[in-house]
Enzyme design. Sequence first.
Site, PDB file in Angstrom:
ATOM      1  N   SER A  79      -7.777  -3.811   7.542  1.00  0.00           N
ATOM      2  CA  SER A  79      -8.826  -4.446   8.345  1.00  0.00           C
ATOM      3  C   SER A  79      -9.011  -3.682   9.649  1.00  0.00           C
ATOM      4  CB  SER A  79      -8.452  -5.897   8.639  1.00  0.00           C
ATOM      5  OG  SER A  79      -8.317  -6.620   7.445  1.00  0.00           O
ATOM      6  N   ARG A  97       0.810  -1.215   0.000  1.00  0.00           N
ATOM      7  CA  ARG A  97       0.000   0.000   0.000  1.00  0.00           C
ATOM      8  C   ARG A  97       0.843   1.265   0.000  1.00  0.00           C
ATOM      9  NH1 ARG A  97      -3.450  -2.193   4.962  1.00  0.00           N
ATOM     10  NH2 ARG A  97      -1.448  -3.225   5.141  1.00  0.00           N
TER      11      ARG A  97
HETATM   12  P1  ADP Z   1      -4.460  -5.920   7.112  1.00  0.00           P
HETATM   13  O1  ADP Z   1      -4.825  -6.575   8.395  1.00  0.00           O
HETATM   14  O2  ADP Z   1      -3.509  -4.759   7.247  1.00  0.00           O
HETATM   15  O3  ADP Z   1      -5.608  -5.597   6.214  1.00  0.00           O
HETATM   16  P2  ADP Z   1      -3.247  -8.459   6.347  1.00  0.00           P
HETATM   17  O4  ADP Z   1      -2.282  -8.840   7.377  1.00  0.00           O
HETATM   18  O5  ADP Z   1      -4.503  -9.217   6.280  1.00  0.00           O
HETATM   19  O6  ADP Z   1      -3.601  -6.929   6.310  1.00  0.00           O
HETATM   20  O7  ADP Z   1      -2.479  -8.408   4.931  1.00  0.00           O
HETATM   21  C1  ADP Z   1      -2.217  -9.460   4.083  1.00  0.00           C
HETATM   22  C2  ADP Z   1      -1.552  -8.931   2.841  1.00  0.00           C
HETATM   23  O8  ADP Z   1      -2.439  -8.058   2.162  1.00  0.00           O
HETATM   24  C3  ADP Z   1      -0.280  -8.089   3.058  1.00  0.00           C
HETATM   25  O9  ADP Z   1       0.625  -8.345   1.992  1.00  0.00           O
HETATM   26  C4  ADP Z   1      -0.781  -6.682   2.986  1.00  0.00           C
HETATM   27  O10 ADP Z   1       0.241  -5.764   2.602  1.00  0.00           O
HETATM   28  C5  ADP Z   1      -1.823  -6.825   1.898  1.00  0.00           C
HETATM   29  N1  ADP Z   1      -2.821  -5.778   1.945  1.00  0.00           N
HETATM   30  C6  ADP Z   1      -3.503  -5.342   3.032  1.00  0.00           C
HETATM   31  N2  ADP Z   1      -4.315  -4.335   2.689  1.00  0.00           N
HETATM   32  C7  ADP Z   1      -4.164  -4.118   1.367  1.00  0.00           C
HETATM   33  C8  ADP Z   1      -4.738  -3.190   0.417  1.00  0.00           C
HETATM   34  N3  ADP Z   1      -5.598  -2.255   0.794  1.00  0.00           N
HETATM   35  N4  ADP Z   1      -4.353  -3.267  -0.877  1.00  0.00           N
HETATM   36  C9  ADP Z   1      -3.431  -4.197  -1.256  1.00  0.00           C
HETATM   37  N5  ADP Z   1      -2.848  -5.087  -0.416  1.00  0.00           N
HETATM   38  C10 ADP Z   1      -3.209  -5.054   0.869  1.00  0.00           C
END
Ligand code: ADP
Length: 158
Positions: A128, A90
């Site tokens: 999230s 991001r």
């Molecule tokens: P978060 O809890 O921050 O939403 P996760 O730990 O579930 O994220 O993230 C899993 C993967 O998804 C990571 O590689 C993270 O960088 C990616 N990710 C999270 N949010 C986004 C977004 N808005 N766009 C693209 N990739 C994302």
Amino acid sequence: MKIALYAGSFDPLHNGHKDVIERGLRVFDKVLVTAARNIGKSPMFTIEERLDLIRRTFPGSDRVEVDTFDGLLADYAKARGVTVLLRGLRNTTDFEYELQLGRMNAHLAPSVETLFLSADPTHVHLSSKLIKEVASLGGAVDTLVPAPVAEALRAKLA
Ligand code: ADP
């Protein structure tokens, strides 16, 4: 068959995650979406709920497989015979962290390559954690998450 592994906490899945999965499907035959079972003290959604919401976002798709993992992702990838980890970027904070994580996974599993997709500009503000915060304070998140997730957030916070 070319398979990519997309791992995260997905507590809950949002449109940024969904976009990474859909773009992954343009390059790979299948995306294996795996949710970490243990993600700290207090996830909003149980692991079963998180998996169910991912499945309901991709109904009937045999190119999206949903699973859960414990322990090291590198070990899980090796055990599943997957050689590509899909990650989303991001911003520079993600970049710093993901670069380090990618190098560590390369150390742990040299046969596994990490592939980064830059976040779509319309999704760079999605996480999230922030979505849960906004929803719990009464903000509208319907355009930020898939419909089943919006419904589940409403039910959880009612
Ligand atoms: P978060 O809890 O921050 O939403 P996760 O730990 O579930 O994220 O993230 C899993 C993967 O998804 C990571 O590689 C993270 O960088 C990616 N990710 C999270 N949010 C986004 C977004 N808005 N766009 C693209 N990739 C994302």
